[in-house]
Design a protein around this motif. Structure first.
Motif, PDB file in Angstrom:
ATOM      1  N   UNK A   1       0.261   9.910  -4.663  1.00 30.84           N
ATOM      2  CA  UNK A   1       0.707  11.246  -4.249  1.00 30.84           C
ATOM      3  C   UNK A   1       1.466  11.945  -5.378  1.00 30.84           C
TER       4      UNK A   1
ATOM      5  N   UNK B   1       1.808   2.164  -3.459  1.00 30.14           N
ATOM      6  CA  UNK B   1       0.676   2.675  -4.235  1.00 30.14           C
ATOM      7  C   UNK B   1       0.308   4.093  -3.802  1.00 30.14           C
ATOM      8  N   UNK B   2       0.381   4.329  -2.504  1.00 29.87           N
ATOM      9  CA  UNK B   2       0.067   5.672  -2.000  1.00 29.87           C
ATOM     10  C   UNK B   2       1.072   6.689  -2.529  1.00 29.87           C
TER      11      UNK B   2
ATOM     12  N   UNK C   1      -4.921   5.018  -7.013  1.00 25.25           N
ATOM     13  CA  UNK C   1      -4.102   3.879  -7.451  1.00 25.25           C
ATOM     14  C   UNK C   1      -4.399   2.789  -6.435  1.00 25.25           C
ATOM     15  N   UNK C   2      -5.217   1.831  -6.812  1.00 24.21           N
ATOM     16  CA  UNK C   2      -5.834   0.974  -5.801  1.00 24.21           C
ATOM     17  C   UNK C   2      -6.292  -0.348  -6.409  1.00 24.21           C
TER      18      UNK C   2
ATOM     19  N   UNK D   1       0.802  -1.221   0.000  1.00 25.00           N
ATOM     20  CA  UNK D   1       0.000   0.000   0.000  1.00 25.00           C
ATOM     21  C   UNK D   1       0.836   1.272   0.000  1.00 25.00           C
ATOM     22  N   UNK D   2       1.996   1.235   0.688  1.00 24.46           N
ATOM     23  CA  UNK D   2       2.802   2.458   0.736  1.00 24.46           C
ATOM     24  C   UNK D   2       3.288   2.828  -0.673  1.00 24.46           C
TER      25      UNK D   2
END
Lengths: 269, 516
Positions: free
Chosen positions: B23, B18-19, B36-37, B15-16
């Motif tokens: 961003x 993708x985050x 983005x998921x 997840x980091x």
């Protein structure tokens, strides 16, 4: 030095394995630096490095293998011409239900979780200030849904909470799934197995890792880190090392799981 | 506001990561929102309520990664998606050990990636030496695939390498297996305790495959380039390779695969081998020299015998067992040879060897000349049997299609079968031709679909000449992308006598043609 001193990476060393690993043929599902996941139908097993450690469906190895397929039979793992004996060290992932967990110990854990969680994890359920990290319009909408899901869980509306949280969030295992997995384990520990089972039965995920995580939690199976935390808090001992280990699982997965676990415990105690 | 989306099927990220990508996309000019998921049902609801949903995302499953951007213009949205693609592939590459990075030169390559220790150089021969020199100066071992590098440059490079304890494999080094990684023309073989060094490219391939097919494995395979055993070069790389293999803890048995080295080079090699404490198997094709004074040397007359000896030694058994095993394998071929012989007519008498590997052509010459008498070739054992025109084969002849006269301006015959197909068809029309002997080399770099390429030609050849025997030696393993076992079965189905190695194929050809 041109020639590698070590043996090739394929020569993996098996250190320990979980008692719930089933025989059969598995194929590679996903591979990361610290873990390689293999699937058989909806079943997932994971080769993980020592840093991640024992857990349901885990085989602890020196480094994740590169096999495309594996077969487990009669205490051996086969891949192509390679054959590995399962190690003697066996991990039993199941915990006892109805464990005594003092509230002050839970509060202490929440404090630590808040301090050490990554920004976009679900630890905002303990402190609204952390909502600040959800800054884009999309993330704000996601935050709103996450908060709603947590509120419903607090009100014991498990059906609606699972409907909202399951599959919600970013990453390989969405944050909502990890949160639900933590909640299911909390119910199990508290002796509320029906509620734990309900979470699993209602979760509608196609994500195999999430599916296995929630199922394991609902059956009271957890990683060695979580097991240690539960044991230590019931005995009023410090468990920072294990907490750190759990929080370091995935990028937000560990924090999401602990948030769900502690959130449910604090609501029910 | 335009919304653009992208689906990556079955792609997993933490997840980091993708985050961070989300961003980055949000910070791009003209982008008002992005996601983005993973495309789970619940995430789709939020994507929808954020105004980022598309038909594409609706159709995506829980295991697909969805990227959506909302922008003030079509152009910004397209740019953001291409940035997302770049960031996602960058993340993927970083996770993989063998991620591809582009560098403009050796210095940049060294600065881009820590721990580099080998440069594979495959450029026009005119430039190869300078690049190799730069690589050596940066502390890299080199494998020079390029040919046409002047001999004096090769000597200079190898002297630098020897001084710095670095390997200079090549020029004209076609094969190597370093730490399990096949380089150039090489096969997927078992990893194990047998190390090999030598100037013979296809010879090393045959050796490594035979070892692997026997059930043992290769620790390292070091190609040296064809000129290394000339006296001018003085076997510098062979000795450097032997030195490294003797120090390599994984290597228990060492093999040297080569045509006979020139006198001074041979002396240097033998005197170095004397110092090694591990058993060393030597195959100097065409040489029957023995070294009774050197206790750790085990000589072999052909590549297969060398592989068998190395295999037996790696198991700690007596190498004398090799003779018995080879004899039994020959006996096992008797029925098939008898069957082929039965279909011969009076006029069927000649051999045509059409080889893509130089070592295979040489080994077949050495093995068959004593059985069949003089064999004409473009690489003859005696100058009087040199073919006047390599395209016009006469009597018993064997040609190496990998020689410069055939490869100028066209791919190597291990890749491009077109010339060999023409020659098979032409030879089949000649009723005097009794046996066509072929090599089919599998593995990385070689032709990926040999059966599809050859099957029509082979069928036509049998139709044109029913008394013809076609024998193919298949060099490779079942782990190669072409799969040896499947290929051999398919060849047998077309009527070809498909055999495990060049030695067996040459033996069978000799027996079929042997006069009673």
């Amino acid at each position: 030095m041109l020639f590698a001193k070590n043996k090739p990476a394929q020569k993996i060393k098996l250190l320990s394995y979980s008692s719930d690993i089933k025989n059969g043929a598995y194929e590679l599902h996903s591979k990361f630096l610290k873990a390689a996941n293999y699937k058989k139908g909806r079943e997932i097993i994971s080769f993980v490095i020592r840093e991640i450690g024992d857990g349901p469906g885990n085989i602890v190895v020196n480094s994740p293998p590169d096999f495309d397929t594996i077969r487990i039979s009669k205490n051996k793992i086969y891949s192509g011409k390679e054959k590995f004996e399962l190690p003697k060290k066996k991990y039993f992932p199941k915990i006892e239900n109805k464990v005594f967990l003092p509230r002050y110990a839970i509060n202490r854990l929440i404090k630590y979780t808040l301090k050490s969680s990554p920004p976009l994890s679900m630890s905002f359920v303990f402190d609204e200030k952390r909502e600040i990290f959800f800054n884009s319009p999309f993330l704000k909408k996601m935050l709103f849904r996450m908060k709603k899901g947590a509120e419903l869980l607090k009100k014991d509306k498990i059906d609606s909470a699972v409907k909202i949280l399951c599959g919600l969030g970013v990453g390989l295992t969405p944050s909502g799934d990890d949160f639900l997995s933590g909640a299911a384990l909390a119910y199990y520990v508290l002796g509320k197995q029906k509620k734990a089972k309900k979470i699993f039965c209602l979760s509608h995920t196609d994500n195999l890792i999430s599916y296995n995580n929630i199922r394991n939690s609902s059956q009271g199976k957890c990683s060695s880190g979580v097991k240690d935390i539960i044991k230590k808090i019931s005995q009023n001992e410090y468990c920072r090392k294990s907490l750190k280990k759990v929080l370091n699982t995935g990028s937000t997965s560990g924090a999401d799981f602990l948030s769900g676990f502690l959130f449910t415990l604090s609501n029910c105690l | 506001m335009p919304v653009k989306t992208l689906i990556k099927k079955g792609l997993y990220f933490d997840s980091v990561s993708l985050m961070r990508i989300a961003q980055k996309l949000n910070s791009l000019p003209g982008i008002s929102d992005s996601a983005v998921i993973m495309a789970t049902k619940e995430n789709k609801n939020i994507i929808s309520s954020s105004g980022l949903l598309s038909e594409e995302i609706k159709k995506a499953s829980d295991n697909d990664l969805a990227v959506a951007v909302k922008a003030d213009s079509e152009k910004s949205a397209v740019q953001a998606l291409s940035e997302a693609e770049k960031l996602l592939s960058g993340k993927k590459e970083n996770k993989e050990i063998s991620g591809s990075l582009r560098a403009c030169d050796i210095s940049q390559a060294v600065s881009m990636s820590q721990g580099l220790n080998l440069a594979l150089i495959s450029v026009n021969g005119r430039y190869a030496a300078d690049i190799a020199k730069e690589a050596l100066e940066k502390g890299l071992n080199t494998m020079i695939f390029s040919d046409n590098v002047p001999l004096e440059k090769e000597i200079e490079l190898k002297k630098i390498g020897a001084k710095k304890n670095l390997l200079v494999m090549g020029p004209d080094c076609g094969t190597a297996i370093i730490n399990g990684a096949p380089l150039g023309f090489a096969n997927k073989v078992n990893s194990g305790s047998i190390g090999v060094v030598g100037p013979s490219g296809t010879g090393i391939q045959e050796f490594t495959c035979a070892v692997s097919n026997l059930g043992a494995g290769i620790s390292q395979a070091v190609g040296t380039g064809t000129r290394d055993v000339k006296d001018e070069v003085g076997a510098l790389t062979t000795i450097e390779g032997l030195k490294m293999l003797s120090q390599d803890p994984r290597t228990r048995v060492i093999a040297i695969v080569s045509k006979p080295p020139q006198k001074k080079s041979l002396e240097k090699i033998i005197s170095f081998v004397k110092k090694i404490k591990k058993p060393v198997v030597t195959v100097f094709l065409g040489s029957s020299q023995e070294y009774p004074s050197v206790k750790n040397i085990h000589t072999a007359k052909n590549l297969y015998e060398a592989a068998l000896k190395a295999y037996i030694l790696s198991k700690g058994e007596n190498p004398h067992l090799v003779k018995e095993r080879m004899y039994n394998e020959k006996i096992a071929l008797a029925e098939r040879i008898k069957k082929e012989k039965a279909k011969k007519r009076e006029y069927s008498k000649y051999l045509r060897g059409l080889f893509s590997g130089g070592t295979f052509a040489s080994q077949a010459l050495y093995l068959l000349q004593p059985v069949l008498g003089p064999i004409y070739s473009n690489i003859p054992l005696s100058p009087e049997f040199k073919l006047k025109n390599s395209m016009k084969l006469e009597k018993n002849s064997i040609i190496d299609l990998g020689e410069d006269e055939f490869t100028f301006g066209r791919p190597h015959p291990m890749i491009d079968y077109s010339l060999r197909k023409k020659m098979i068809a032409a030879q089949a029309l000649n009723k005097d031709v009794s046996v066509i002997l072929l090599d089919i080399v599998l593995g990385y770099g070689s032709n990926m679909n040999p059966l599809a390429e050859l099957s029509d030609t082979l069928k036509e050849a049998f139709k044109a000449n029913p008394s013809l025997s076609i024998i193919a030696a298949v060099t490779g393993t079942d782990m190669d992308p072409q799969n040896k076992k499947e290929l051999m079965k398919a060849l047998e189905d077309t009527g070809v006598m498909a055999l495990e190695n060049n030695y067996a194929a040459a033996f069978a050809a000799g027996e079929i043609l042997r006069k009673k």
